[in-house]
Design an enzyme around this catalytic site. Sequence first.
Site, PDB file in Angstrom:
ATOM      1  N   ALA A  79      10.003   5.658   1.949  1.00 25.06           N
ATOM      2  CA  ALA A  79       8.500   5.515   2.365  1.00 25.06           C
ATOM      3  C   ALA A  79       8.635   5.007   3.593  1.00 25.06           C
ATOM      4  O   ALA A  79       8.651   4.374   4.599  1.00 25.06           O
ATOM      5  CB  ALA A  79       8.130   3.648   1.615  1.00 25.06           C
ATOM      6  N   TYR A 148       5.048   7.006  15.977  1.00 23.41           N
ATOM      7  CA  TYR A 148       5.550   7.230  14.564  1.00 23.41           C
ATOM      8  C   TYR A 148       7.254   6.625  15.003  1.00 23.41           C
ATOM      9  O   TYR A 148       8.249   6.452  14.765  1.00 23.41           O
ATOM     10  CB  TYR A 148       5.417   8.244  14.096  1.00 23.41           C
ATOM     11  CG  TYR A 148       6.234   9.006  13.275  1.00 23.41           C
ATOM     12  CD1 TYR A 148       5.888   8.171  12.048  1.00 23.41           C
ATOM     13  CD2 TYR A 148       7.503  10.097  13.532  1.00 23.41           C
ATOM     14  CE1 TYR A 148       7.387   9.176  10.831  1.00 23.41           C
ATOM     15  CE2 TYR A 148       7.976  10.330  12.827  1.00 23.41           C
ATOM     16  CZ  TYR A 148       7.858  10.414  11.549  1.00 23.41           C
ATOM     17  OH  TYR A 148       8.551  10.802  10.025  1.00 23.41           O
ATOM     18  N   ASN A 177      11.839  19.999  10.690  1.00 27.62           N
ATOM     19  CA  ASN A 177      10.905  20.072  10.368  1.00 27.62           C
ATOM     20  C   ASN A 177      11.209  20.066   8.274  1.00 27.62           C
ATOM     21  O   ASN A 177      11.419  21.691   7.833  1.00 27.62           O
ATOM     22  CB  ASN A 177      10.086  21.507  10.399  1.00 27.62           C
ATOM     23  CG  ASN A 177       9.795  21.166  11.791  1.00 27.62           C
ATOM     24  OD1 ASN A 177      10.247  20.517  13.146  1.00 27.62           O
ATOM     25  ND2 ASN A 177       8.333  20.566  12.181  1.00 27.62           N
ATOM     26  N   PHE A 214      -1.736  26.872  16.884  1.00 33.41           N
ATOM     27  CA  PHE A 214      -2.352  26.069  17.451  1.00 33.41           C
ATOM     28  C   PHE A 214      -1.827  26.544  19.211  1.00 33.41           C
ATOM     29  O   PHE A 214      -0.048  26.096  18.834  1.00 33.41           O
ATOM     30  CB  PHE A 214      -2.300  24.453  17.769  1.00 33.41           C
ATOM     31  CG  PHE A 214      -3.178  24.031  17.131  1.00 33.41           C
ATOM     32  CD1 PHE A 214      -4.632  23.790  17.806  1.00 33.41           C
ATOM     33  CD2 PHE A 214      -3.169  24.122  15.675  1.00 33.41           C
ATOM     34  CE1 PHE A 214      -5.321  23.333  16.495  1.00 33.41           C
ATOM     35  CE2 PHE A 214      -3.875  22.804  14.484  1.00 33.41           C
ATOM     36  CZ  PHE A 214      -5.246  23.205  15.010  1.00 33.41           C
TER      37      PHE A 214
HETATM   38  N1  LIG Z   1       7.619  15.530   6.022  1.00 35.54           N
HETATM   39  C1  LIG Z   1       8.440  16.091   7.149  1.00 35.54           C
HETATM   40  O1  LIG Z   1       9.155  16.712   7.574  1.00 35.54           O
HETATM   41  C2  LIG Z   1       9.209  15.081   7.850  1.00 35.54           C
HETATM   42  C3  LIG Z   1      10.149  15.407   8.491  1.00 35.54           C
HETATM   43  C4  LIG Z   1      10.675  13.866   9.200  1.00 35.54           C
HETATM   44  C5  LIG Z   1      11.792  12.799   8.680  1.00 35.54           C
HETATM   45  N2  LIG Z   1      10.177  12.374   7.908  1.00 35.54           N
HETATM   46  C6  LIG Z   1      10.390  11.141   6.735  1.00 35.54           C
HETATM   47  O2  LIG Z   1      10.664  11.525   5.176  1.00 35.54           O
HETATM   48  C7  LIG Z   1       9.722  10.280   4.876  1.00 35.54           C
HETATM   49  C8  LIG Z   1       9.290  11.284   3.416  1.00 35.54           C
HETATM   50  O3  LIG Z   1       8.003  12.097   3.717  1.00 35.54           O
HETATM   51  P1  LIG Z   1       7.478  13.344   2.784  1.00 35.54           P
HETATM   52  O4  LIG Z   1       7.263  14.317   4.156  1.00 35.54           O
HETATM   53  O5  LIG Z   1       7.776  12.902   1.566  1.00 35.54           O
HETATM   54  O6  LIG Z   1       6.269  12.451   3.283  1.00 35.54           O
HETATM   55  P2  LIG Z   1       5.114  11.435   1.928  1.00 35.54           P
HETATM   56  O7  LIG Z   1       3.361  10.855   2.616  1.00 35.54           O
HETATM   57  O8  LIG Z   1       4.280  12.740   0.793  1.00 35.54           O
HETATM   58  O9  LIG Z   1       5.953  10.477   1.289  1.00 35.54           O
HETATM   59  C9  LIG Z   1       6.029   8.955   1.746  1.00 35.54           C
HETATM   60  C10 LIG Z   1       6.085   7.891   0.075  1.00 35.54           C
HETATM   61  O10 LIG Z   1       5.519   6.936   0.782  1.00 35.54           O
HETATM   62  C11 LIG Z   1       4.076   5.895   0.247  1.00 35.54           C
HETATM   63  N3  LIG Z   1       3.777   4.723   0.776  1.00 35.54           N
HETATM   64  C12 LIG Z   1       3.980   4.608   2.238  1.00 35.54           C
HETATM   65  N4  LIG Z   1       3.776   3.880   2.634  1.00 35.54           N
HETATM   66  C13 LIG Z   1       4.209   2.648   1.585  1.00 35.54           C
HETATM   67  C14 LIG Z   1       3.691   1.592   1.796  1.00 35.54           C
HETATM   68  N5  LIG Z   1       3.286   0.691   2.058  1.00 35.54           N
HETATM   69  N6  LIG Z   1       4.882   0.396   0.472  1.00 35.54           N
HETATM   70  C15 LIG Z   1       5.396   2.094  -0.701  1.00 35.54           C
HETATM   71  N7  LIG Z   1       5.362   3.874  -0.481  1.00 35.54           N
HETATM   72  C16 LIG Z   1       4.107   3.198   0.679  1.00 35.54           C
HETATM   73  C17 LIG Z   1       3.328   6.973  -0.006  1.00 35.54           C
HETATM   74  O11 LIG Z   1       2.838   6.909  -1.318  1.00 35.54           O
HETATM   75  C18 LIG Z   1       4.470   8.223  -0.556  1.00 35.54           C
HETATM   76  O12 LIG Z   1       4.962   8.256  -1.670  1.00 35.54           O
HETATM   77  C19 LIG Z   1       9.258   9.353   5.541  1.00 35.54           C
HETATM   78  O13 LIG Z   1       9.855   8.555   6.131  1.00 35.54           O
HETATM   79  C20 LIG Z   1       8.786  10.669   6.423  1.00 35.54           C
HETATM   80  O14 LIG Z   1       8.776   9.628   7.821  1.00 35.54           O
HETATM   81  C21 LIG Z   1       9.489  14.007   6.657  1.00 35.54           C
END
Ligand SMILES: NC(=O)c1ccc[n+]([C@@H]2O[C@H](COP(=O)([O-])OP(=O)(O)OC[C@H]3O[C@@H](n4cnc5c(N)ncnc54)[C@H](O)[C@@H]3O)[C@@H](O)[C@H]2O)c1
Length: 321
Positions: A79, A148, A177, A214
């Site tokens: 999360a 972040y 990514n 971009f």
């Molecule tokens: N997508 C990417 O390329 C990427 C890259 C590096 C790291 N990440 C990390 O992976 C993780 C998942 O990312 P994602 O891409 O699935 O994003 P996402 O936004 O789809 O998932 C995040 C989830 O966390 C929940 N959330 C947010 N704030 C919250 C809170 N206060 N309490 C409870 N739940 C909460 C959201 O509702 C969502 O379901 C994150 O920690 C993100 O930083 C993602």
Amino acid sequence: MKHTILVTGGAGFIGSHLVEALGNKKTNTIIVFDNLSTGSLANIPNQENVVFVEGNVHSEEDIAHLFSNFQFDYIYHLAAIASVAESVNHPLATHQVNMDATIYLLEATRAQEKTVLKFVFASSAAVYGAEPTLPKTELSVIDPITPYGIDKYASEKYVTSYGRLYGLNVAVARFFNVYGPRQNPSSPYSGVLSILTEVAKQVKQGQEASFHVFGDGEQVRDFVFVNDIVQGLMLLGTKSGSQAEAFNIGSGEKHTLRDIITVYETLLETKIPLTYCEARTGDIKYSYASIEKIIQLGYKPTFTIHQGLEKYMADALVPMH
Ligand SMILES: NC(=O)c1ccc[n+]([C@@H]2O[C@H](COP(=O)([O-])OP(=O)(O)OC[C@H]3O[C@@H](n4cnc5c(N)ncnc54)[C@H](O)[C@@H]3O)[C@@H](O)[C@H]2O)c1
């Protein structure tokens, strides 16, 4: 063995894929803890052994309530407010979710009666910042340039310190990514491949659409298919060699954005209209991972970019009911 597994952020893009994979083992009970801010109930697999608990990771009360109802064998903490731009616009609010909440969870984990078998934290390649040495290894310079990235790194340090100070079983995953089905394309800050997939879908359906590039499109990234991220997370959860360490999870491939557009055009057998815009300030031109460290744990990426995009595109073209 019966295991109770917590996935925070399990209603989100990556979390929901992890929940699906963990839930395939019927002796597992998966608790999805999410406030549905960017995730959705529709993402959560409809399986008997998956339980949804609505709550906020940044509420000590919600966390206390969660841990009073369950004792966890594994915890995957995903999360977060995953938008870098959101962290730049609202550093304090994102800090509370992206860092303070990590400490709440670690404290609750430390206090629970059952010894957690592994607490895995989802970090990001953003911790490396703009320092130009490539590829990024886990020993590369850490120099995050956004709230972040700073919060991800601070959380990492808390997680690994809890391993060293209190003997908690912990590991850190640094995602590059990530792309794949259920990635939300609706915000201008969404992952580039979710936006490109949406445009490709519109083009395929004969609608007028154009993809905004971009800069010159020569920016290089390690795009990793979500199923491989899940593979990496599950390895970090189960292998003892991951204790209190950080691991890159990427595809081991690097591609320019223009390469990716070409793959889409091959898959669709049509050209994607492009609009070139000025490069965005702060955008990092080159970022890709060395994945040697996690390979030592047994990780093996299973999706080439072509295979991953093919699967993603096929999923995007399935009509919604
Ligand atoms: N997508 C990417 O390329 C990427 C890259 C590096 C790291 N990440 C990390 O992976 C993780 C998942 O990312 P994602 O891409 O699935 O994003 P996402 O936004 O789809 O998932 C995040 C989830 O966390 C929940 N959330 C947010 N704030 C919250 C809170 N206060 N309490 C409870 N739940 C909460 C959201 O509702 C969502 O379901 C994150 O920690 C993100 O930083 C993602």
